[in-house]
Each structure stands twice: as structure tokens, then as C-alpha cells.
Design a protein around this motif. Structure first.
Motif, PDB file in Angstrom:
ATOM      1  N   PRO A 210       0.836  -1.213   0.000  1.00 27.55           N
ATOM      2  CA  PRO A 210       0.000   0.000   0.000  1.00 27.55           C
ATOM      3  C   PRO A 210       0.865   1.256   0.000  1.00 27.55           C
ATOM      4  O   PRO A 210       2.078   1.204   0.215  1.00 27.55           O
ATOM      5  N   GLN A 211       0.215   2.418  -0.215  1.00 23.29           N
ATOM      6  CA  GLN A 211       0.935   3.685  -0.343  1.00 23.29           C
ATOM      7  C   GLN A 211       1.779   4.014   0.891  1.00 23.29           C
ATOM      8  O   GLN A 211       2.948   4.350   0.783  1.00 23.29           O
ATOM      9  N   ALA A 212       1.163   3.943   2.079  1.00 24.84           N
ATOM     10  CA  ALA A 212       1.868   4.373   3.294  1.00 24.84           C
ATOM     11  C   ALA A 212       3.110   3.534   3.584  1.00 24.84           C
ATOM     12  O   ALA A 212       4.196   4.084   3.810  1.00 24.84           O
ATOM     13  N   PRO A 213       3.012   2.198   3.583  1.00 23.36           N
ATOM     14  CA  PRO A 213       4.226   1.407   3.806  1.00 23.36           C
ATOM     15  C   PRO A 213       5.302   1.658   2.751  1.00 23.36           C
ATOM     16  O   PRO A 213       6.491   1.658   3.071  1.00 23.36           O
ATOM     17  N   LEU A 214       4.882   1.884   1.501  1.00 25.28           N
ATOM     18  CA  LEU A 214       5.872   2.133   0.451  1.00 25.28           C
ATOM     19  C   LEU A 214       6.564   3.480   0.671  1.00 25.28           C
ATOM     20  O   LEU A 214       7.770   3.606   0.422  1.00 25.28           O
ATOM     21  N   SER A 215       5.822   4.481   1.140  1.00 25.24           N
ATOM     22  CA  SER A 215       6.447   5.766   1.482  1.00 25.24           C
ATOM     23  C   SER A 215       7.494   5.581   2.578  1.00 25.24           C
ATOM     24  O   SER A 215       8.567   6.187   2.549  1.00 25.24           O
ATOM     25  N   ILE A 216       7.177   4.736   3.556  1.00 25.47           N
ATOM     26  CA  ILE A 216       8.116   4.450   4.635  1.00 25.47           C
ATOM     27  C   ILE A 216       9.346   3.739   4.082  1.00 25.47           C
ATOM     28  O   ILE A 216      10.482   4.026   4.489  1.00 25.47           O
ATOM     29  N   VAL A 217       9.146   2.807   3.156  1.00 27.93           N
ATOM     30  CA  VAL A 217      10.265   2.102   2.528  1.00 27.93           C
ATOM     31  C   VAL A 217      11.178   3.089   1.804  1.00 27.93           C
ATOM     32  O   VAL A 217      12.412   3.029   1.917  1.00 27.93           O
ATOM     33  N   VAL A 218      10.574   4.020   1.048  1.00 30.99           N
ATOM     34  CA  VAL A 218      11.373   5.011   0.316  1.00 30.99           C
ATOM     35  C   VAL A 218      12.186   5.865   1.278  1.00 30.99           C
ATOM     36  O   VAL A 218      13.408   6.027   1.130  1.00 30.99           O
ATOM     37  N   GLY A 219      11.522   6.442   2.281  1.00 25.57           N
ATOM     38  CA  GLY A 219      12.228   7.294   3.243  1.00 25.57           C
ATOM     39  C   GLY A 219      13.305   6.541   3.995  1.00 25.57           C
ATOM     40  O   GLY A 219      14.428   7.040   4.163  1.00 25.57           O
ATOM     41  N   SER A 220      12.992   5.322   4.433  1.00 28.04           N
ATOM     42  CA  SER A 220      13.963   4.516   5.184  1.00 28.04           C
ATOM     43  C   SER A 220      15.155   4.129   4.325  1.00 28.04           C
ATOM     44  O   SER A 220      16.298   4.126   4.790  1.00 28.04           O
ATOM     45  N   THR A 221      14.900   3.784   3.055  1.00 25.45           N
ATOM     46  CA  THR A 221      15.981   3.384   2.152  1.00 25.45           C
ATOM     47  C   THR A 221      16.963   4.524   1.925  1.00 25.45           C
ATOM     48  O   THR A 221      18.180   4.348   1.977  1.00 25.45           O
ATOM     49  N   VAL A 222      16.419   5.714   1.685  1.00 27.31           N
ATOM     50  CA  VAL A 222      17.292   6.871   1.453  1.00 27.31           C
ATOM     51  C   VAL A 222      18.061   7.226   2.724  1.00 27.31           C
ATOM     52  O   VAL A 222      19.267   7.516   2.675  1.00 27.31           O
ATOM     53  N   LEU A 223      17.395   7.199   3.875  1.00 26.64           N
ATOM     54  CA  LEU A 223      18.082   7.506   5.139  1.00 26.64           C
ATOM     55  C   LEU A 223      19.181   6.487   5.433  1.00 26.64           C
ATOM     56  O   LEU A 223      20.285   6.851   5.864  1.00 26.64           O
TER      57      LEU A 223
END
Length: 248
Positions: free
Chosen positions: A94-107
Motif C-alpha cells: 500500500p501507499q503508506a508502507p511504500l512511502s516508509i520504505v522510500v524514506g527509510s531506504t534513502v536515510l
């Protein structure tokens, strides 16, 4: 899609293309968190994947003589597998978990880059290459960010900057093309609803960003360029992560 949002996308695309030309990577790390915030996780990552292919394809002829084709073949052999796996996983999030994946990956990538600058470790052999290629393909498909894995390998393998930056361009073309093809097959509805003229403008703005990057490269050191990319990416990654957590 409304005109102000399209203009925002075009502005981010130009900045990403400049960073890609100056530092050899940085398009996805710089742009991905902001496009995820602007368009949503699925559409934002899909657009980053497409733009990454275009920007690297434009740069390839300009760095052709410095490309290490042996390294390219090794990395691509495993990145393709990672891209397929990542595209299948991303389609089910879903959108929210994928947003978390993106932010976490970059961090995580930013943190890794800071640690590796001080690392006194050298890796050799084919296994680290294979792992870097696979992780790059996986994170590119999931979060639109494929550079950190191969960048970490380059630091640990003491891969010189010039051939490293050059080799990444055809590598990103192949990895990104596989990711985009898989997403067209598995989730075509995730393609951003840009009008036809906007897609043309995206390609033109990427080309313009590459040309601007070549001029910037003459007056800005790699160190300063990377510092800018890291700071901007950190802000975007934190914002995307917080947004995803709030959406949950």
C-alpha cells in the motif's frame, strides 16, 4: 494532473539530472522522496524509474570511454534479478508502507555513506559484486533508489571515481528499464497521469539538466556536489518517512 504539480515535477527532474551528471549518481536519491510526497508512493517511484533511465541514457555517450564493461556485466547480471523481485514486491505494498520504505531506504543510504567514508575495509571477489548488483536492482524497484548499494561497493572495493561514475550510467539504464518493464506488466495503473506534452517536457528538462550539470561540473568539486545531494536527500527522506508513518 494540475499544472503547478507538473511544474514541480519538472523542477525536481532538472535538479536530479544536474546531480546525476555532476556526481555520477544522485538523481533518485535527490528526487525520489519529493516525488513520492507529490504524486504518492507508487506513482512517484514509477516516475523516478522512468526518469532515471532517460537521464542515464543521455549521459552514456558522454562517458563511454571510461565505462568498465566487465564490471557492468557482473553488476547487471544480478541487478536484473533484484529488479524483478523488487517490482513484484512494490506492486503489493500500500501507499503508506511504500512511502516508509522510500524514506527509510534513502536515510539508510545516507547513513551508510557517512560510515563508509571512514571505513578502512577493502572487499574483493565476485560475491560482493553480485550482492551489490542484486541489492541495487531490488531497492531501485522498491524505492526508486538503486545507487547506494553499488556506491557502497565502490567505496569498499576502492573503485576509482571516474570509471565508477561512468559505469553506473549503462548499469542504471538496464536496471531501470527492467524495472519499468516489470511495472508496466504487473501494475500499469501506477503510471503517473501526465499529459503527453508533460512527458515530452520531462525528457527535454532532463536533457537540459544534464547540459547544466556539465557546466556546473567545471566549477563545483565532487565533494561539494555530493554534500548538496546528501543534505537535500536527507530532508526529503525524513519528510517522506514522517508522511508514511502519519498515513499509517
Amino acid at each position: 494532473m494540475e499544472l503547478p504539480l507538473i511544474l514541480l515535477v519538472l523542477g525536481m527532474v532538472v535538479l536530479g539530472a544536474i546531480a546525476q551528471r555532476v556526481a555520477g549518481l544522485g538523481f533518485a536519491m535527490l528526487v525520489s522522496p519529493f516525488l513520492v510526497l507529490a504524486l504518492g508512493a507508487h506513482q512517484g517511484v514509477f516516475l523516478v524509474n522512468i526518469c532515471g533511465v532517460v537521464s542515464s541514457a543521455i549521459i552514456v555517450p558522454r562517458v563511454w570511454k571510461d565505462i568498465d564493461w566487465s564490471m557492468f556485466r557482473w553488476l547487471c547480471s544480478f541487478s536484473v534479478v533484484g529488479s524483478v523481485a523488487g517490482a513484484l514486491l512494490a506492486g503489493g505494498l500500500p501507499q503508506a508502507p511504500l512511502s516508509i520504505v522510500v524514506g527509510s531506504t534513502v536515510l539508510a543510504a545516507l547513513l551508510l555513506s557517512l560510515i563508509l567514508v571512514r571505513a578502512n575495509v577493502t572487499v574483493t571477489g565476485q560475491v560482493p559484486k553480485a550482492g551489490a548488483g542484486f541489492l541495487s536492482g531490488l531497492t531501485n524497484a522498491l524505492a526508486g533508489v538503486g545507487g547506494p548499494a553499488v556506491s557502497a561497493y565502490a567505496v569498499l572495493a576502492r573503485w576509482p571515481q571516474r570509471p565508477f561514475a561512468a559505469t553506473l550510467q549503462p548499469f542504471f539504464v538496464v536496471t531501470g528499464a527492467v524495472t519499468v518493464a516489470m511495472k508496466f506488466i504487473t501494475a500499469p495503473d501506477q503510471l503517473p497521469p501526465l499529459p503527453g506534452w508533460a512527458w515530452i517536457a520531462v525528457a527535454v528538462f532532463i536533457g537540459g539538466g544534464v547540459l547544466i550539470g556539465e557546466q556546473v561540473q567545471r566549477v563545483v568539486t565532487d565533494r561539494h556536489a555530493r554534500f548538496f545531494v546528501l543534505c537535500f536527500a536527507f530532508f526529503g527522506a525524513v519528510t517522506a518517512l514522517v508522511s508514511g508513518l502519519r498515513a499509517l
